[in-house]
Design a protein around this motif. Structure first.
Motif, mmCIF file in Angstrom:
data_model
loop_
_atom_site.group_PDB
_atom_site.id
_atom_site.type_symbol
_atom_site.label_atom_id
_atom_site.label_comp_id
_atom_site.label_asym_id
_atom_site.label_seq_id
_atom_site.Cartn_x
_atom_site.Cartn_y
_atom_site.Cartn_z
ATOM 1 N N THR A 20 36.145 45.272 41.600
ATOM 2 C CA THR A 20 34.984 45.867 42.270
ATOM 3 C C THR A 20 34.799 45.304 43.670
ATOM 4 O O THR A 20 34.490 46.045 44.612
ATOM 5 C CB THR A 20 33.716 45.629 41.425
ATOM 6 O OG1 THR A 20 33.906 46.166 40.114
ATOM 7 C CG2 THR A 20 32.516 46.295 42.063
ATOM 8 N N GLU B 131 37.242 46.957 45.826
ATOM 9 C CA GLU B 131 36.823 48.311 46.137
ATOM 10 C C GLU B 131 35.752 48.318 47.228
ATOM 11 O O GLU B 131 35.711 49.232 48.063
ATOM 12 C CB GLU B 131 36.302 48.995 44.879
ATOM 13 C CG GLU B 131 37.387 49.302 43.854
ATOM 14 C CD GLU B 131 36.816 49.872 42.571
ATOM 15 O OE1 GLU B 131 35.570 49.926 42.457
ATOM 16 O OE2 GLU B 131 37.601 50.261 41.679
ATOM 17 N N SER C 161 37.376 47.948 50.560
ATOM 18 C CA SER C 161 37.966 49.225 50.970
ATOM 19 C C SER C 161 36.888 50.204 51.409
ATOM 20 O O SER C 161 37.047 50.925 52.409
ATOM 21 C CB SER C 161 38.784 49.817 49.819
ATOM 22 O OG SER C 161 39.841 48.945 49.446
ATOM 23 N N VAL D 64 30.078 51.673 44.630
ATOM 24 C CA VAL D 64 30.651 50.353 44.360
ATOM 25 C C VAL D 64 29.560 49.290 44.280
ATOM 26 O O VAL D 64 29.604 48.399 43.425
ATOM 27 C CB VAL D 64 31.687 49.996 45.443
ATOM 28 C CG1 VAL D 64 32.236 48.593 45.207
ATOM 29 C CG2 VAL D 64 32.827 51.003 45.454
#
Length: 554
Positions: free
Chosen positions: A109, A112, A115, A131
C-alpha cells in the motif's frame, strides 16, 4: 456521536500530604517523599515548603493503577472525526490479519501511494484517495496496527506531501488520520512524525475546515502524549495558542479534542506551558463555560486541563480559585455519576485543597456561605458518595482528597472527624485493597495531628487519636508496617509512635504489643533501608527496652 477507542497514558496528579508528613511528633511525618528534611531525634520529616514541588513532581508520574489503562495518553483513531467510507474500501481486505501477510499488504500500500503521488491527470485524486483509505484502514482497524512497517517503508514523507495546503479536503483528512494513528504508536514511531508537525500545527488555523483541524489536533495530542521532548517542540512551533483557540469553540467535538490535546501538551514537568495557557485570551472563560454547560464528555477533557493547571501553575491556580470554577467542580462532583468525569474533578479538587488553608476554605465553602463548618456539607457528601462507591478508583481518589483536607487546619480535621466519612475510612482501612488502605491511612493519620505555631513540633489531637484507636484502627496501621511498600511501612511506624507516645496511662505500648506490633517492628531490625531500620529500632528500644514487662507484672 463518534466513538473513539482510547489508548491513553493518563498521568496521575497527586497531592502533597503536608501535615501528616510534618506531623507525627518527634518522629516527624511528611510521610511521602525523601526531600530535604529537618531532624528531630534521629528521625526525619520533610519541610513544609515542598508543597508546590510535590504537586509538580506527582503531576508527571504515570499512574500505575490497572484500571487506569482506559485513561492512557494516546488514542487510536478508528472512526475518525467524520463519517467512515468503508463502502469504498475493498470488502475483501483483511483488516485484522497480523504478521507477515499484514506487513506485506502495508508495504504494498505504501508503494502504491508513492506511485499515486506521481500520477497526473483526472484519475490522480481518485487513486490517491483510494490508497489513503486503504492505508488508513490498515493503521486503524487491525488488532496490532502495522505502524512500524509503514514507517520503515517511508510513509511519513508521503503523508506530509498529501497534507500540503491546497490539497482537497478529503485527501487532507485521510492523511491526517493516518498520521494520527502513527502517532499513537511507540516512541520511535511517534518521533518519526517530526517532519509532519509544522503542517499539523498550521492546519489548526482558520484556513482549514473543522474536520481537518480537529483530526490534526488529535494527531498532535498523540504526539504531545509521548514525552517532554516532543511537547517542547510542539510548543516552540505554536501548538499551544492554536489548540487553545480551538478549545474556545462552541463545536463540542472540536473543543473536546482540543482540550484533550492541551491536557497532554501542558502536563509538565515544567509549569511554563500551564502558566502560558491560562494567560491566553479567552482560555479561562472557555474552561468555565465548558465546565458549566458542557456534556460529560467535553467536561471530562476540560477537567483534565484543570488537573494540570492546578498541579503545575500557582498563577493558574490563583486565577481559577478567583473564578467560578471551584463551585462548578464541587457541583459536578456532587451531581455526576460519570466515572470518567469524577476522576479528574476529584484530582482537581485534591490539588486545590493541597495549596493552602485559604484555598481549601474556598473549596469547602463553595457556593454555600462563608464558614467551613456551615458550608461544606455538599463537598463532604460528595466525597462520602465516592467512598461508598463500587468503583475502586473513586474510593482511592476520594481518600486522597480527604487526606489533603485533613492536612489542613484544625477546622478541616474536625470536619472529617465529625463527618460520615470517618466510619467509612475506618472500614476501608481494614477491608480495602492495599492501595486504598494506604490512602485512607494518610487521611486518618492527618486527622490526628496539627502543626503548632512557631515550632517544628506538631501537636497530637488526642481525642481524635484515642477515638480512632478505640474504634479499631490500630491493626490496619500495623498491617501497613508489615507491608513490603516502604512508604506504607513508614506511615504505619509513625502512627505506632503516635499511639505509644500519646495514649494516656501507658495504654499505647500495651495495645501495640497486644496487636503483635513488636513483631511487626522487629522485621526492620536488619532492614536495608537505614531510615526505617533506625525508626523501628528506636521505637522498640524506647517502649520495649530492658525494663519492658517488669513494670506491668503487678
Amino acid at each position: 456521536m463518534v466513538q473513539r477507542s482510547c489508548r491513553r497514558k493518563r498521568v496521575r496528579v497527586q497531592r502533597q500530604r503536608a501535615t501528616l508528613q510534618q506531623g507525627m511528633a518527634h518522629l516527624g511525618t511528611k510521610v511521602v517523599g525523601e526531600s530535604p528534611s529537618l531532624k528531630r531525634e534521629p528521625l526525619k520529616f520533610s519541610a513544609g515548603k515542598v508543597a508546590a514541588q510535590r504537586r509538580r513532581q506527582h503531576a508527571v508520574t504515570i499512574g500505575k493503577e490497572r484500571r487506569e489503562a482506559i485513561l492512557r495518553t494516546k488514542r487510536l483513531c478508528r472512526d475518525g472525526v467524520v463519517g467512515d467510507n468503508e463502502d469504498q474500501v475493498d470488502a475483501g481486505m483483511i483488516l485484522d490479519e497480523e504478521g507477515a501477510a499484514l506487513d506485506a499488504q502495508t508495504n504494498e500500500t505504501v508503494g502504491e501511494l508513492k506511485s499515486a503521488l506521481r500520477i497526473q491527470g483526472k484519475d490522480a485524486l481518485r487513486k490517491k484517495l483510494e490508497v489513503l483509505r486503504t492505508l488508513r484502514c490498515l493503521l486503524s482497524k487491525s488488532t496490532v496496527p502495522p505502524v512500524e512497517t509503514a514507517v520503515q517503508a517511508g510513509v511519513v514523507p508521503l503523508l506530509v506531501e498529501c497534507l500540503s495546503f491546497g490539497s482537497p479536503d478529503e485527501q487532507l483528512l485521510e492523511a491526517a488520520w493516518c498520521l494520527t494513528n502513527i502517532a499513537a504508536g511507540e516512541a520511535e514511531q511517534t518521533k518519526a512524525l517530526l517532519p509532519a508537525l509544522p503542517l499539523l500545527v498550521a492546519h489548526l488555523g482558520d484556513r482549514s475546515s473543522v474536520p481537518i483541524a480537529e483530526q490534526c489536533a488529535w494527531a498532535l495530542g498523540n504526539v504531545a502524549g509521548e514525552g517532554e521532548e516532543l511537547r517542547n517542540i510542539l510548543i516552540a512551533q505554536g501548538a499551544l495558542p492554536a489548540l487553545a483557540r480551538m478549545m474556545l469553540s462552541d463545536n463540542g467535538s472540536m473543543a473536546r479534542t482540543a482540550a484533550w490535546a492541551l491536557s497532554n501538551l501542558i502536563k509538565g514537568p515544567h509549569p511554563w506551558a500551564a502558566t502560558e495557557l491560562i494567560k491566553i485570551n479567552g482560555a479561562l472563560d472557555a474552561i468555565i463555560r465548558h465546565m458549566k454547560k458542557a456534556d460529560d464528555e467535553l467536561a471530562t477533557e476540560v477537567a483534565w486541563v484543570v488537573v494540570y493547571l492546578t498541579a503545575l501553575s500557582n498563577s493558574a491556580t490563583s486565577l481559577l480559585v478567583n473564578s467560578d470554577l471551584v463551585q462548578l467542580l464541587v457541583g459536578r462532583l456532587a451531581a455526576s455519576e460519570c466515572l470518567q468525569l469524577l476522576i479528574p474533578v476529584l484530582r482537581s479538587i485534591g490539588n486545590l485543597v493541597a495549596c493552602d488553608s485559604h484555598v481549601a476554605d474556598e473549596v469547602l465553602a463553595a457556593g454555600y456561605g462563608t464558614t467551613v463548618l456551615n458550608a461544606s456539607d455538599n463537598v463532604m457528601g460528595a466525597l462520602v458518595k465516592c467512598l461508598s462507591s463500587d468503583h475502586r478508583v473513586l474510593k482511592k481518589e476520594a481518600a486522597w482528597v480527604l487526606s489533603n483536607i485533613a492536612a489542613g487546619s484544625l477546622a478541616h480535621k474536625q470536619l472529617i472527624y465529625f463527618s460520615d466519612a470517618l466510619p467509612l475510612l475506618l472500614h476501608l482501612l481494614s477491608t480495602a485493597p492495599f492501595d486504598i488502605r494506604k490512602e485512607v491511612a494518610y487521611a486518618l493519620g492527618n486527622v490526628c495531628v496539627v502543626q503548632s505555631e512557631g515550632s517544628h513540633q506538631p501537636n497530637l489531637i488526642l481525642d481524635h487519636l484515642v477515638s480512632l484507636v478505640d474504634r479499631g484502627c490500630l491493626p490496619g496501621f500495623i498491617s501497613l508496617v508489615r507491608s513490603p511498600d516502604l512508604e506504607a511501612a513508614r506511615l504505619g511506624l509513625q502512627f505506632l509512635e503516635m499511639v505509644m507516645r500519646g495514649l494516656p496511662n501507658g495504654r499505647g505500648p500495651k495495645l501495640v504489643e497486644r496487636e503483635d506490633g513488636i513483631d511487626a517492628m522487629e522485621r526492620f531490625q536488619f532492614h536495608e533501608n537505614e531510615h526505617l531500620r533506625s525508626m523501628a529500632n528506636e521505637l522498640v528500644d524506647k517502649y520495649f527496652g530492658e525494663d519492658h514487662g517488669h513494670l506491668d507484672e503487678d
